[in-house]
Write a protein that holds these residues in place. Structure first.
Motif, PDB file in Angstrom:
ATOM      1  N   SER A 166       0.643  -1.240  -0.202  1.00  0.00           N
ATOM      2  CA  SER A 166      -0.034   0.321   0.155  1.00  0.00           C
ATOM      3  C   SER A 166       0.750   1.004   0.007  1.00  0.00           C
ATOM      4  O   SER A 166       0.015   2.664  -0.199  1.00  0.00           O
ATOM      5  CB  SER A 166      -1.222   0.285   1.105  1.00  0.00           C
ATOM      6  N   LYS A 167       2.379   0.968   0.308  1.00  0.00           N
ATOM      7  CA  LYS A 167       2.687   1.847   0.819  1.00  0.00           C
ATOM      8  C   LYS A 167       2.741   3.001   1.366  1.00  0.00           C
ATOM      9  O   LYS A 167       2.556   4.229   1.304  1.00  0.00           O
ATOM     10  CB  LYS A 167       2.856   2.962  -1.696  1.00  0.00           C
ATOM     11  N   LEU A 168       3.037   2.388   2.526  1.00  0.00           N
ATOM     12  CA  LEU A 168       2.747   2.947   3.673  1.00  0.00           C
ATOM     13  C   LEU A 168       3.856   2.739   4.594  1.00  0.00           C
ATOM     14  O   LEU A 168       4.189   1.503   4.536  1.00  0.00           O
ATOM     15  CB  LEU A 168       1.192   3.021   4.381  1.00  0.00           C
ATOM     16  N   SER A 169       3.997   3.884   5.564  1.00  0.00           N
ATOM     17  CA  SER A 169       5.173   3.438   6.809  1.00  0.00           C
ATOM     18  C   SER A 169       4.372   4.166   8.595  1.00  0.00           C
ATOM     19  O   SER A 169       3.372   4.458   8.197  1.00  0.00           O
ATOM     20  CB  SER A 169       5.589   4.178   6.421  1.00  0.00           C
ATOM     21  N   GLU A 175       6.073   1.262  14.772  1.00  0.00           N
ATOM     22  CA  GLU A 175       5.442  -0.360  15.341  1.00  0.00           C
ATOM     23  C   GLU A 175       4.306  -0.363  16.874  1.00  0.00           C
ATOM     24  O   GLU A 175       3.485  -1.509  15.769  1.00  0.00           O
ATOM     25  CB  GLU A 175       6.899  -0.458  16.622  1.00  0.00           C
ATOM     26  N   ALA A 176       3.956   0.451  17.208  1.00  0.00           N
ATOM     27  CA  ALA A 176       2.790   0.966  17.548  1.00  0.00           C
ATOM     28  C   ALA A 176       1.891   0.481  16.803  1.00  0.00           C
ATOM     29  O   ALA A 176       0.513  -0.057  17.003  1.00  0.00           O
ATOM     30  CB  ALA A 176       2.686   1.689  18.814  1.00  0.00           C
ATOM     31  N   GLU A 177       1.866   1.151  15.897  1.00  0.00           N
ATOM     32  CA  GLU A 177       1.035   1.238  15.234  1.00  0.00           C
ATOM     33  C   GLU A 177       0.796  -0.002  14.297  1.00  0.00           C
ATOM     34  O   GLU A 177      -0.850  -0.357  13.710  1.00  0.00           O
ATOM     35  CB  GLU A 177       0.623   2.471  13.626  1.00  0.00           C
ATOM     36  N   ILE A 178       2.027  -0.860  13.529  1.00  0.00           N
ATOM     37  CA  ILE A 178       1.541  -2.203  13.285  1.00  0.00           C
ATOM     38  C   ILE A 178       0.938  -3.453  14.280  1.00  0.00           C
ATOM     39  O   ILE A 178       0.360  -3.524  13.829  1.00  0.00           O
ATOM     40  CB  ILE A 178       3.177  -2.573  12.995  1.00  0.00           C
ATOM     41  N   GLU A 179       1.011  -3.025  15.198  1.00  0.00           N
ATOM     42  CA  GLU A 179       0.643  -4.201  16.356  1.00  0.00           C
ATOM     43  C   GLU A 179      -0.910  -4.076  16.074  1.00  0.00           C
ATOM     44  O   GLU A 179      -1.809  -4.291  16.309  1.00  0.00           O
ATOM     45  CB  GLU A 179       1.218  -3.814  17.799  1.00  0.00           C
ATOM     46  N   LYS A 180      -1.183  -2.130  16.207  1.00  0.00           N
ATOM     47  CA  LYS A 180      -2.713  -1.918  16.147  1.00  0.00           C
ATOM     48  C   LYS A 180      -3.683  -2.206  15.424  1.00  0.00           C
ATOM     49  O   LYS A 180      -4.590  -2.660  14.592  1.00  0.00           O
ATOM     50  CB  LYS A 180      -2.473  -0.339  16.435  1.00  0.00           C
ATOM     51  N   PHE A 181      -2.811  -1.932  13.937  1.00  0.00           N
ATOM     52  CA  PHE A 181      -3.513  -2.340  12.027  1.00  0.00           C
ATOM     53  C   PHE A 181      -3.402  -4.406  12.452  1.00  0.00           C
ATOM     54  O   PHE A 181      -4.644  -4.824  12.114  1.00  0.00           O
ATOM     55  CB  PHE A 181      -2.960  -2.142  11.271  1.00  0.00           C
ATOM     56  N   GLN A 182      -2.603  -4.625  13.820  1.00  0.00           N
ATOM     57  CA  GLN A 182      -2.647  -6.207  12.788  1.00  0.00           C
ATOM     58  C   GLN A 182      -3.795  -6.467  14.192  1.00  0.00           C
ATOM     59  O   GLN A 182      -4.658  -7.309  13.341  1.00  0.00           O
ATOM     60  CB  GLN A 182      -1.121  -6.924  13.931  1.00  0.00           C
ATOM     61  N   VAL A 183      -4.419  -6.067  15.088  1.00  0.00           N
ATOM     62  CA  VAL A 183      -5.428  -6.335  16.148  1.00  0.00           C
ATOM     63  C   VAL A 183      -6.637  -6.248  14.776  1.00  0.00           C
ATOM     64  O   VAL A 183      -7.777  -6.952  15.115  1.00  0.00           O
ATOM     65  CB  VAL A 183      -5.183  -6.121  17.153  1.00  0.00           C
TER      66      VAL A 183
END
Length: 96
Positions: free
Chosen positions: A15-18, A21-29
């Protein structure tokens, strides 16, 4: 189905997004919650439901063709700030 952190990172890269770390965990959930909801929807028995082509039963809701007289060019041009050769003159906006 559950997404791993690596899969979320791959989706973000595609998606060409960065993200941090905290956001990635949030999006995983959040993505896993969405997938669980989709799995729940897949459990609904829709074998007796006919596919919809239109939302309502009425098809081709076209009104009857009705011909109307056009407004005379002279009357139309009365409202124009500037006109020439039976056309409305407008400022040039392309190629300036």
């Amino acid at each position: 189905m559950s997404l791993t952190k690596e899969e979320v990172l791959k989706i973000a890269k595609l998606s060409k997004l960065s993200f941090e770390e905290a956001e990635i965990e949030k999006f995983q959930v959040e993505l896993n919650d969405i997938l669980k909801y989709i799995d729940m929807l897949n459990e609904v028995d829709t074998s007796e439901v006919q596919p919809l082509v239109h939302i309502n039963d009425v098809v081709n809701n076209f009104r009857e063709k009705e011909e109307k007289a056009s407004i005379e060019i002279e009357k139309v041009l009365l409202n124009a700030p500037e006109s020439a050769e039976n056309a409305i003159v407008v400022p040039k906006v392309v190629g300036e």
